[in-house]
Design an enzyme around this catalytic site. Structure first.
Site, PDB file in Angstrom:
ATOM      1  N   GLU A 252      -1.383  50.993  86.303  1.00  0.00           N
ATOM      2  CA  GLU A 252      -0.287  51.582  87.149  1.00  0.00           C
ATOM      3  C   GLU A 252      -0.912  52.650  88.066  1.00  0.00           C
ATOM      4  O   GLU A 252      -1.893  53.290  87.660  1.00  0.00           O
ATOM      5  CB  GLU A 252       0.734  52.039  86.410  1.00  0.00           C
TER       6      GLU A 252
ATOM      7  N   ASP B 142      10.127  56.682  80.546  1.00  0.00           N
ATOM      8  CA  ASP B 142       8.721  56.523  80.618  1.00  0.00           C
ATOM      9  C   ASP B 142       8.042  57.988  80.413  1.00  0.00           C
ATOM     10  O   ASP B 142       8.617  58.822  80.104  1.00  0.00           O
ATOM     11  CB  ASP B 142       8.331  56.040  82.162  1.00  0.00           C
TER      12      ASP B 142
HETATM   13  C1  BGC Z   1       4.017  53.155  82.080  1.00  0.00           C
HETATM   14  C2  BGC Z   1       4.897  52.349  81.035  1.00  0.00           C
HETATM   15  C3  BGC Z   1       4.059  52.324  79.433  1.00  0.00           C
HETATM   16  C4  BGC Z   1       4.108  53.816  79.247  1.00  0.00           C
HETATM   17  C5  BGC Z   1       3.632  54.138  77.894  1.00  0.00           C
HETATM   18  C6  BGC Z   1       3.699  54.387  81.523  1.00  0.00           C
HETATM   19  O1  BGC Z   1       3.272  54.974  82.360  1.00  0.00           O
HETATM   20  O2  BGC Z   1       4.842  52.941  83.104  1.00  0.00           O
HETATM   21  O3  BGC Z   1       4.855  51.010  81.330  1.00  0.00           O
HETATM   22  O4  BGC Z   1       4.856  51.366  78.593  1.00  0.00           O
HETATM   23  O5  BGC Z   1       3.489  54.500  80.262  1.00  0.00           O
HETATM   24  O6  BGC Z   1       2.141  54.074  77.846  1.00  0.00           O
END
Ligand code: BGC
Length: 600
Positions: free
Chosen positions: A481, A294
């Site tokens: 998130e 990630d």
């Molecule tokens: C998220 C992922 C995402 C990635 C790329 C991360 O912070 O947890 O779900 O795919 O970023 O944007």
């Protein structure tokens, strides 16, 4: 109980009935395996590390990095940076691809995008309900179709890889990513994961399909108190029983990638969790695709230890690239990372590139551009909206609404905002409050359906007390998130409606006007009082671009079909322990059981 890594691994194998002697599974296509070996033999260490590096397409010197640092993949997460039109996007990615093809070995790039509910980073694409709504619809044929369309629209904007589906199983509604997952039920998640990966990947070498990513491995939705990237304190057997099955399905479906999760499990960060990544996923489950990290994993999770734990591609973004590449090279030279581990990573990356047919067809198909957001795609999205709606209450048959109702007042800013109804990961990472191209709002849908007068009272200040019915649309503002966690320092989000929104309902209900409440939210909210004071209550989740699908059900063209993919909480007290009320923790009685949902 805390379990140390070695014991942990042993437990895992015992539980799964695997032996440590299991060979890592290689691709079933022997020709591809020969090609991989032939290419690998020619690669220098720099070229191998390059393949393991992922950058953003608009980073300073991105082009130079592709040419000189042998970058293997490119990521896009939000917004219109590649250009105004889909043609501009394709052009930018063709440009970068040409750079990659001009390097010594000409290995093509992967282009990955956070297309999690349609190609949601592109304005004008078809944007589907977030996964929580698809969990409520629980229709695998529909999910496969949605993934197919998303794959096509992603290819049309230049991508061959999506960071989706999220196969998390959320146990605490305070988590800001509940909506990215299908359900708290392992069974529903397994079923829809299978459909989703089938739809995305189809025959991988076709120009309209993309590589999928099952994420986030593992325990993302099960952290204590729902903290993004927090600690998951489930036991090994609980993880195996409840959280691992969707990954097994994903591997059976030959998913191309699995993304590691930000959380830790019993004190070990998942990005450093060799036992779960290498021993369980790669060896035990015979996953032969790519494990991608990630965001900024190198600087976040102990540098080269992420590679030793089994991660193959590193999101080396926002200034991480040089440290990662230099750090890894030094670690290999000093034998802190084995060349065997590097070769394993590169084999996995090359395998997917061969499977995608990128060596023969490295460029996106320009003819697909005209398919973005077409009527046929939007009709599927509207069907998904209709099937995702869950009816929680319908007193005195207030629903379906008669189309001849003389005067309807529609209340709330969520009724008239494509951005609000779509949630996070829509155009921008944290979503948008704006209307965006191609979308229809809930209000527009109501106006299409009604043969009487429809007035709009945005903030319940206009006192349309002569109305025969009030449709009150309330809910959460978009978040993604971290920023969507209840209790996160960045926000004032609560697991209930704002005072303002509670007032919207009160204003009309207290005047004795029949009220239908439509809740737009990324998770179940505590709305016990509001359910009591309204005549009908609909959980509409985050429907995406086709807001007009909602009115088709409210006015009776279609009946309600959706069933709760989560147990519905009654009280904030339900959240005193690690998790909320869900079928995993039977000690808390929900307001509505998982699976609840009325029809007319
Ligand atoms: C998220 C992922 C995402 C990635 C790329 C991360 O912070 O947890 O779900 O795919 O970023 O944007």
């Amino acid at each position: 109980m805390k379990i140390k890594p070695i014991t942990y691994t042993l437990c895992c194998f015992l539980l799964m009935g695997f032996s440590c002697k299991n060979e890592m599974k290689v691709s079933s296509e022997p020709l591809i395996e020969q090609k991989i070996e032939a290419l690998l033999k020619q690669m220098t260490l720099d070229e191998k590390i390059g393949q393991m590096s992922q950058i953003r397409h608009f980073e300073e010197n991105a082009d130079v990095h592709v040419s000189e640092k042998f970058i293997g993949s490119v990521i896009h997460t939000q917004g219109s940076t590649p250009g105004k039109s889909a043609r501009d996007w394709q052009k930018r990615f063709v440009e970068l691809q040409k750079k990659a093809l001009s390097t010594r070995l000409g290995i093509p790039l992967l282009f990955g995008v956070d297309a999690v509910h349609g190609q949601n980073t592109f304005e004008g694409a078809t944007i589907f309900p977030h996964n929580i709504g698809l969990g409520a619809a629980n229709n695998e044929i529909l999910v496969e179709e949605i993934a197919k369309i998303t794959a096509l629209e992603s290819q049309a904007t230049g991508f061959n890889w999506v960071f989706s589906p999220c196969v998390a199983i959320p146990y605490n509604e305070k988590w800001g990513r509940v909506y990215e997952a299908f359900s708290e039920s392992t069974e529903i998640t397994e079923k829809l994961t299978r459909a989703s990966i089938k739809g995305y990947q189809g025959n991988l070498a076709d120009a309209t399909t993309v590589m999928a990513t099952a994420k986030h491995f593992i325990g993302d939705g099960a952290t204590d108190f729902g903290v993004e990237g927090g600690e998951t304190s489930l036991s090994v057997s609980e993880i195996y029983q409840y959280l691992l099955p969707p990954y097994k399905v994903a591997v059976q479906e030959n998913v191309g990638a699995v993304m590691a999760s930000f959380n830790s499990i019993n004190g070990i960060s998942m990005h450093n969790h060799k036992a779960l990544i290498i021993d369980t996923l790669k060896i035990g489950m015979k996953f032969n695709g790519i494990v991608v990290s990630d965001w900024k994993a190198y600087s976040r999770f102990n540098g080269i230890e992420v590679v030793n734990a089994g991660i193959d591609i590193i999101m080396a973004v926002d200034g991480d690239l040089e440290d990662f590449q230099e750090g890894l090279k030094k670690a290999v030279e000093e034998k802190k990372v084995s060349i065997g581990r590097i070769d394993d990573a590169v084999r996995r990356i090359l395998r997917q590139k061969f499977k995608l047919g990128l060596f023969e067809n490295p460029f996106p198909d320009a003819t697909l551009v005209s398919k973005i957001g077409i009527k046929k795609h939007r009709e599927i999205a509207r069907q998904a909206v209709r099937e995702s709606l869950v009816l929680l209450k319908n007193d005195n048959h207030v629903l379906p609404i008669s189309k001849k109702t003389k005067k309807i007042v529609v209340v709330g800013e969520h009724a008239n905002s494509a951005g609000f109804q779509s949630g996070g990961w829509t155009i921008n990472w944290q979503g948008t409050s704006e209307n965006y191209k191609g979308a229809t709002t809930i209000l527009e849908g109501i106006k299409k359906q009604s043969k009487g007068e429809v007035v709009y009272d945005k903030n319940a200040t206009e006192n349309h007390f002569d109305a025969d019915l009030a449709i009150i649309v309330v809910g959460e503002i978009p978040y993604a998130e971290f920023f969507g966690d209840i209790g996160h320092e960045s926000n004032q989000l609560q697991l209930t409606l704002t005072d303002e929104h509670q007032k919207y309902i009160k204003t009309y209900a207290e005047k004795g006007i029949k009220t239908v409440v439509v809740l737009i939210s990324g998770r179940p909210l505590i709305v016990t009082e509001q359910i009591n004071s309204s005549d009908a209550f609909v959980a509409a989740w985050l429907p995406g671009s086709e807001g007009d699908g909602i009115a088709e059900v409210l006015f009776g063209d279609y009946n309600f079909k959706g069933k709760l993919p989560h147990s519905w909480p009654k009280d904030m007290k339900d959240y005193e322990k690690n998790y909320g009320p869900n079928f995993w923790d039977k000690t808390i009685k929900p307001l509505f059981e998982f699976g609840f949902g009325l029809e007319y």
